[in-house]
Design a protein around this motif. Structure first.
Motif, PDB file in Angstrom:
ATOM      1  N   LYS A 167       6.027   6.075  -5.700  1.00 43.41           N
ATOM      2  CA  LYS A 167       4.685   6.680  -5.713  1.00 43.41           C
ATOM      3  C   LYS A 167       3.646   5.834  -4.977  1.00 43.41           C
ATOM      4  O   LYS A 167       2.617   6.356  -4.531  1.00 43.41           O
ATOM      5  N   ASP A 168       3.908   4.526  -4.829  1.00 44.66           N
ATOM      6  CA  ASP A 168       2.966   3.675  -4.099  1.00 44.66           C
ATOM      7  C   ASP A 168       2.920   4.016  -2.609  1.00 44.66           C
ATOM      8  O   ASP A 168       1.994   3.596  -1.902  1.00 44.66           O
ATOM      9  N   ASN A 169       3.925   4.751  -2.135  1.00 46.81           N
ATOM     10  CA  ASN A 169       3.942   5.188  -0.727  1.00 46.81           C
ATOM     11  C   ASN A 169       3.176   6.497  -0.518  1.00 46.81           C
ATOM     12  O   ASN A 169       3.115   7.005   0.597  1.00 46.81           O
ATOM     13  N   ARG A 215      -0.272   8.865  -0.842  1.00 47.67           N
ATOM     14  CA  ARG A 215      -1.734   8.924  -0.929  1.00 47.67           C
ATOM     15  C   ARG A 215      -2.152  10.390  -0.968  1.00 47.67           C
ATOM     16  O   ARG A 215      -1.783  11.166  -0.083  1.00 47.67           O
TER      17      ARG A 215
END
Length: 262
Positions: free
Chosen positions: A83-85, A87
């Motif tokens: 999920k950090d990838n 936006r």
């Protein structure tokens, strides 16, 4: 109204299935997608089309005008290991900052272009977010296809399954919608689609006039998405019946991969 219009998780899953099994293989033939690929979807909704790219480790950005859909997307992705990838942006594409972080290798426009007013202006603006060697994937139903009016969102089951009546003159179309008791919100949404309608020929003209190359293009008699929606096998449009103007009536979706002319 069909169930997938109400069940957003179902709709998300259907989008993800089609993008994984058809859209990505289609793009891969000309542009191999790797974990280094930066991908954006404009009009991403809940982000179902982005999930397969995120699963591959891509850096992905989803942009949509609807805060409700962006909020749903955040919930659907909250437990994704990558999920950090991701936006998510609730923004008007014309008001998104043109910073160095918003240049993409691939921009996905699946079932979105037919909702955008002034497609000429939009395709010109889109260049600002595309890397020099980047590509844009378009998929949309031609306006005159059986359900090109998006009448599947109608509350009336009869109207949601009735083909072609969206191409009637405005006064008749509105009269039918009102006669069957459709809400003003649904009527407004359907009228918006009618106002922004796009045909195959018009799309090809805009692409040419805005100095894009068509790297790959396929017309489908049976939309690949119908495999998951209706259990129908994908069928390309036979060349014998790919007759300009007439093909708009029976092409259920066009896939097109374009790039900027050098």
């Amino acid at each position: 109204m069909q169930a997938r219009q109400l069940d957003r998780q179902l709709y998300f899953n259907e989008q993800s299935f089609t993008t994984k099994n058809f859209v990505i293989p289609y793009i891969n033939e000309l542009m191999p997608i790797t974990s280094d690929t930066k991908v954006a979807e404009i009009g991403c909704g809940e982000g179902g089309n982005l999930k397969p790219f995120l699963d591959m480790g891509c850096s992905v950005v989803g942009i949509d005008l609807s805060d409700v859909k962006i909020s749903n997307a955040a919930k659907f992705f909250q437990d994704h290991p990558l999920k950090d990838n991701l936006r998510l942006m609730c923004k008007d594409i014309y008001k998104v900052d043109e910073d160095a972080n918003l240049k993409f290798d691939l921009i996905v426009m699946r079932d979105t272009l037919e909702h955008i007013p002034n497609q000429d202006k939009f395709l010109e603006h889109l260049k600002k977010y595309l890397k020099p060697d980047g590509k844009v994937f378009f998929a949309f139903p031609p306006w005159r296809m059986p359900f090109g009016g998006h009448q599947q969102i109608c509350r009336s089951k009869f109207l949601s399954l009735l083909p072609y009546y969206h191409i009637l003159p405005d006064f008749l179309y509105l009269g039918i919608l009102k006669l069957f008791g459709e809400s003003q919100g649904i009527i407004d949404a359907l009228v918006d689609v009618k106002n922004t309608r796009i045909s195959i020929q018009r799309f090809k003209r805009i692409v040419r006039e805005k100095n894009y190359n068509v790297d790959k293009e396929t017309l489908y008699l049976i939309n690949p998405n119908y495999e998951i929606k209706f259990k129908l096998k994908t069928r390309k449009l036979p060349g014998l019946i790919s007759i300009p103007y007439l093909r708009d009536f029976y092409t259920t979706v066009i896939y097109s991969l374009v790039s900027l002319k050098k």
